[in-house]
Design a protein around this motif. Structure first.
Motif, PDB file in Angstrom:
ATOM      1  N   ALA A 292       0.825  -1.215   0.000  1.00  0.00           N
ATOM      2  CA  ALA A 292       0.000   0.000   0.000  1.00  0.00           C
ATOM      3  C   ALA A 292       0.853   1.257   0.000  1.00  0.00           C
ATOM      4  N   GLN A 293       1.978   1.233   0.700  1.00  0.00           N
ATOM      5  CA  GLN A 293       2.840   2.414   0.749  1.00  0.00           C
ATOM      6  C   GLN A 293       3.577   2.641  -0.565  1.00  0.00           C
ATOM      7  N   LEU A 294       3.980   1.557  -1.221  1.00  0.00           N
ATOM      8  CA  LEU A 294       4.755   1.681  -2.455  1.00  0.00           C
ATOM      9  C   LEU A 294       3.881   1.823  -3.683  1.00  0.00           C
ATOM     10  N   HIS A 295       2.623   1.416  -3.582  1.00  0.00           N
ATOM     11  CA  HIS A 295       1.679   1.526  -4.692  1.00  0.00           C
ATOM     12  C   HIS A 295       0.426   2.203  -4.166  1.00  0.00           C
ATOM     13  N   SER A 296       0.343   3.480  -4.344  1.00  0.00           N
ATOM     14  CA  SER A 296      -0.756   4.267  -3.794  1.00  0.00           C
ATOM     15  C   SER A 296      -2.099   3.683  -4.208  1.00  0.00           C
ATOM     16  N   GLY A 297      -2.949   3.467  -3.221  1.00  0.00           N
ATOM     17  CA  GLY A 297      -4.285   2.966  -3.510  1.00  0.00           C
ATOM     18  C   GLY A 297      -4.396   1.461  -3.544  1.00  0.00           C
ATOM     19  N   ALA A 298      -3.271   0.746  -3.346  1.00  0.00           N
ATOM     20  CA  ALA A 298      -3.344  -0.713  -3.348  1.00  0.00           C
ATOM     21  C   ALA A 298      -4.277  -1.184  -2.228  1.00  0.00           C
ATOM     22  N   PRO A 299      -5.208  -2.095  -2.527  1.00  0.00           N
ATOM     23  CA  PRO A 299      -6.252  -2.456  -1.558  1.00  0.00           C
ATOM     24  C   PRO A 299      -5.874  -3.563  -0.575  1.00  0.00           C
ATOM     25  N   ALA A 300      -4.696  -4.155  -0.727  1.00  0.00           N
ATOM     26  CA  ALA A 300      -4.388  -5.352   0.059  1.00  0.00           C
ATOM     27  C   ALA A 300      -4.310  -5.061   1.554  1.00  0.00           C
ATOM     28  N   TRP A 301      -3.857  -3.877   1.938  1.00  0.00           N
ATOM     29  CA  TRP A 301      -3.713  -3.572   3.368  1.00  0.00           C
ATOM     30  C   TRP A 301      -5.068  -3.556   4.051  1.00  0.00           C
ATOM     31  N   GLN A 302      -6.018  -2.862   3.473  1.00  0.00           N
ATOM     32  CA  GLN A 302      -7.355  -2.814   4.075  1.00  0.00           C
ATOM     33  C   GLN A 302      -7.961  -4.209   4.149  1.00  0.00           C
ATOM     34  N   ALA A 303      -7.788  -4.989   3.089  1.00  0.00           N
ATOM     35  CA  ALA A 303      -8.336  -6.340   3.084  1.00  0.00           C
ATOM     36  C   ALA A 303      -7.681  -7.214   4.147  1.00  0.00           C
ATOM     37  N   ALA A 304      -6.361  -7.080   4.308  1.00  0.00           N
ATOM     38  CA  ALA A 304      -5.657  -7.879   5.305  1.00  0.00           C
ATOM     39  C   ALA A 304      -6.082  -7.496   6.718  1.00  0.00           C
ATOM     40  N   CYS A 305      -6.247  -6.191   6.964  1.00  0.00           N
ATOM     41  CA  CYS A 305      -6.681  -5.745   8.292  1.00  0.00           C
ATOM     42  C   CYS A 305      -8.079  -6.262   8.614  1.00  0.00           C
ATOM     43  N   GLU A 306      -8.966  -6.206   7.639  1.00  0.00           N
ATOM     44  CA  GLU A 306     -10.325  -6.690   7.870  1.00  0.00           C
ATOM     45  C   GLU A 306     -10.334  -8.190   8.135  1.00  0.00           C
ATOM     46  N   ALA A 307      -9.464  -8.917   7.460  1.00  0.00           N
ATOM     47  CA  ALA A 307      -9.444 -10.375   7.611  1.00  0.00           C
ATOM     48  C   ALA A 307      -8.761 -10.823   8.900  1.00  0.00           C
ATOM     49  N   LEU A 308      -7.766 -10.066   9.355  1.00  0.00           N
ATOM     50  CA  LEU A 308      -6.887 -10.572  10.415  1.00  0.00           C
ATOM     51  C   LEU A 308      -6.949  -9.786  11.719  1.00  0.00           C
ATOM     52  N   THR A 309      -7.492  -8.576  11.708  1.00  0.00           N
ATOM     53  CA  THR A 309      -7.488  -7.774  12.938  1.00  0.00           C
ATOM     54  C   THR A 309      -8.890  -7.349  13.353  1.00  0.00           C
ATOM     55  N   THR A 310      -9.890  -8.029  12.865  1.00  0.00           N
ATOM     56  CA  THR A 310     -11.259  -7.776  13.300  1.00  0.00           C
ATOM     57  C   THR A 310     -11.916  -9.109  13.651  1.00  0.00           C
ATOM     58  N   GLY A 311     -12.924  -9.057  14.493  1.00  0.00           N
ATOM     59  CA  GLY A 311     -13.659 -10.268  14.840  1.00  0.00           C
ATOM     60  C   GLY A 311     -13.025 -11.034  15.983  1.00  0.00           C
ATOM     61  N   PRO A 312     -13.665 -12.102  16.409  1.00  0.00           N
ATOM     62  CA  PRO A 312     -13.222 -12.850  17.592  1.00  0.00           C
ATOM     63  C   PRO A 312     -11.898 -13.581  17.416  1.00  0.00           C
ATOM     64  N   ASP A 313     -11.482 -13.831  16.190  1.00  0.00           N
ATOM     65  CA  ASP A 313     -10.243 -14.564  15.945  1.00  0.00           C
ATOM     66  C   ASP A 313      -9.098 -13.648  15.508  1.00  0.00           C
ATOM     67  N   SER A 314      -9.215 -12.354  15.772  1.00  0.00           N
ATOM     68  CA  SER A 314      -8.200 -11.402  15.315  1.00  0.00           C
ATOM     69  C   SER A 314      -6.848 -11.697  15.957  1.00  0.00           C
ATOM     70  N   VAL A 315      -5.791 -11.478  15.182  1.00  0.00           N
ATOM     71  CA  VAL A 315      -4.433 -11.727  15.681  1.00  0.00           C
ATOM     72  C   VAL A 315      -3.878 -10.512  16.417  1.00  0.00           C
ATOM     73  N   GLY A 316      -4.534  -9.370  16.261  1.00  0.00           N
ATOM     74  CA  GLY A 316      -4.047  -8.159  16.901  1.00  0.00           C
ATOM     75  C   GLY A 316      -4.956  -6.998  16.575  1.00  0.00           C
ATOM     76  N   ARG A 317      -4.503  -5.807  16.975  1.00  0.00           N
ATOM     77  CA  ARG A 317      -5.280  -4.596  16.690  1.00  0.00           C
ATOM     78  C   ARG A 317      -4.386  -3.589  15.973  1.00  0.00           C
ATOM     79  N   VAL A 318      -5.020  -2.720  15.209  1.00  0.00           N
ATOM     80  CA  VAL A 318      -4.293  -1.735  14.399  1.00  0.00           C
ATOM     81  C   VAL A 318      -4.797  -0.340  14.732  1.00  0.00           C
ATOM     82  N   GLU A 319      -3.854   0.586  14.877  1.00  0.00           N
ATOM     83  CA  GLU A 319      -4.205   2.000  15.013  1.00  0.00           C
ATOM     84  C   GLU A 319      -3.219   2.807  14.183  1.00  0.00           C
ATOM     85  N   SER A 320      -3.648   3.985  13.742  1.00  0.00           N
ATOM     86  CA  SER A 320      -2.814   4.802  12.872  1.00  0.00           C
ATOM     87  C   SER A 320      -2.906   6.271  13.263  1.00  0.00           C
ATOM     88  N   LYS A 321      -1.899   7.001  12.838  1.00  0.00           N
ATOM     89  CA  LYS A 321      -1.912   8.461  13.019  1.00  0.00           C
ATOM     90  C   LYS A 321      -1.247   9.128  11.832  1.00  0.00           C
TER      91      LYS A 321
END
Length: 321
Positions: A292-321
């Protein structure tokens, strides 16, 4: 990423074969030994971005070298990145050769200079590795590092450092590096740097994150207790996020200790929190962030966060500034 490894969300489930070549030997005048690197790359495709990786320390003899961190390097390469892993002078594989060399035992400046030297000789690396010529995008370079490698990465991403020997502030930022990932990196110095190792390793407490301006993903395990350096607890490893200016993202991995599940090597018995699922999730999240950082607008980061850091089986949490 390249045309052969498109950045659609489902592309992350379709790894490609990887070519790995080592050592590529880069002459380095003034360095006690030549710089050896491993290069891992997709077997096909063009316009691949680069990830430089800085290893940490560790009890193993070979994982802290170009031979380590295969769970990350192989994933990144199989999803479109060219991964370059140097053996820094701090590696146990070189101890018998460099123990009395200038800069020992920390080699903090040399470690950062290794990465600049790699970028200076990226064309040589590309022409040396079979089947790689003409396939690298030299304008898209990222950096990752684990533990002491995270310290090295922070310097290259803009953090300042007060040289304990001279008292002068040193800046080693590398403008060709566009984004980074700090994995279980050290935190602040000052009064917080009060553990039993603090006096023996003053360089760790000499860093200033206030100038680390490059986009960076900071990864910290919520069970990674750095009591040998500080009594702050696991939050110390979030300092590169907390104390640096944006844009920054913090990924806190649930249940993770300093090995983050075992990133240093496949089936490394020294890993205190062995968790292949966590390692796989971290590999995907870090690849997606850098994409996502090297290719502006690449959707993989949002998809990965939704798959892996949300819901009862999340591996962690994400915050940004």
């Amino acid at each position: 990423m390249s045309t052969s490894t498109a950045t659609s969300a489902d592309a992350w489930g379709t790894p490609v074969p990887v070519l790995s070549f080592s050592p590529v030997v880069l002459p380095a005048p003034g360095r006690p030994v030549d710089l050896h690197v491993r290069v891992s790359a997709p077997a096909s495709g063009t316009n691949h971005p680069v990830i430089l990786f800085s290893h940490g320390h560790g009890p193993s003899n070979n994982l802290s070298s170009l031979n380590g961190y295969a769970p990350l390097a192989n994933f990144w390469a199989s999803h479109g990145f060219v991964v370059v892993q140097p053996t820094h002078l701090t590696s146990r594989t070189l101890s018998h050769l460099v123990a009395d060399a200038p800069g020992a035992p920390d080699f903090w400046r040399s470690r950062a200079e290794d990465m600049t030297h790699i970028l200076d000789r990226l064309d040589v690396i590309e022409s040396t590795v079979p089947q790689l010529a003409g396939r690298i995008d030299h304008t898209k370079v990222a950096l990752a590092g684990h533990s002491y490698g995270g310290f090295t990465a922070a310097l290259l991403l803009g953090a300042g450092l007060t040289d304990p020997d001279t008292g002068k502030v040193v800046h080693l930022a590398e403008p060709r590096i566009k984004a980074g990932v700090l994995l279980a990196a050290p935190g602040r110095g000052g009064d917080a740097y009060n553990g039993p190792m603090a006096e023996q390793w003053p360089i760790i407490g000499a860093v200033d994150f206030s100038t680390m301006t490059a986009p960076t993903l900071v990864v910290a395990g919520d069970k990674d207790d750095p009591r040998h350096f500080t009594d702050m607890g696991p939050d110390w490893h979030a300092d590169p996020y907390t104390l640096a200016p944006g844009p920054k993202t913090l990924l806190t991995l649930f249940g993770a200790e300093h090995g983050l599940g075992g990133i240093a090597g496949y089936d490394a018995a020294e890993t205190t929190d062995e968790n292949p699922g966590r390692v796989a999730a971290l590999a995907r999240l870090t690849a997606a962030y850098l994409d996502a950082q090297l290719h502006s607008g690449a959707p993989a980061w949002q998809a990965a966060c939704e798959a892996l850091t949300t819901g009862p089986d999340s591996v962690g949490r994400v915050e940004s500034k």
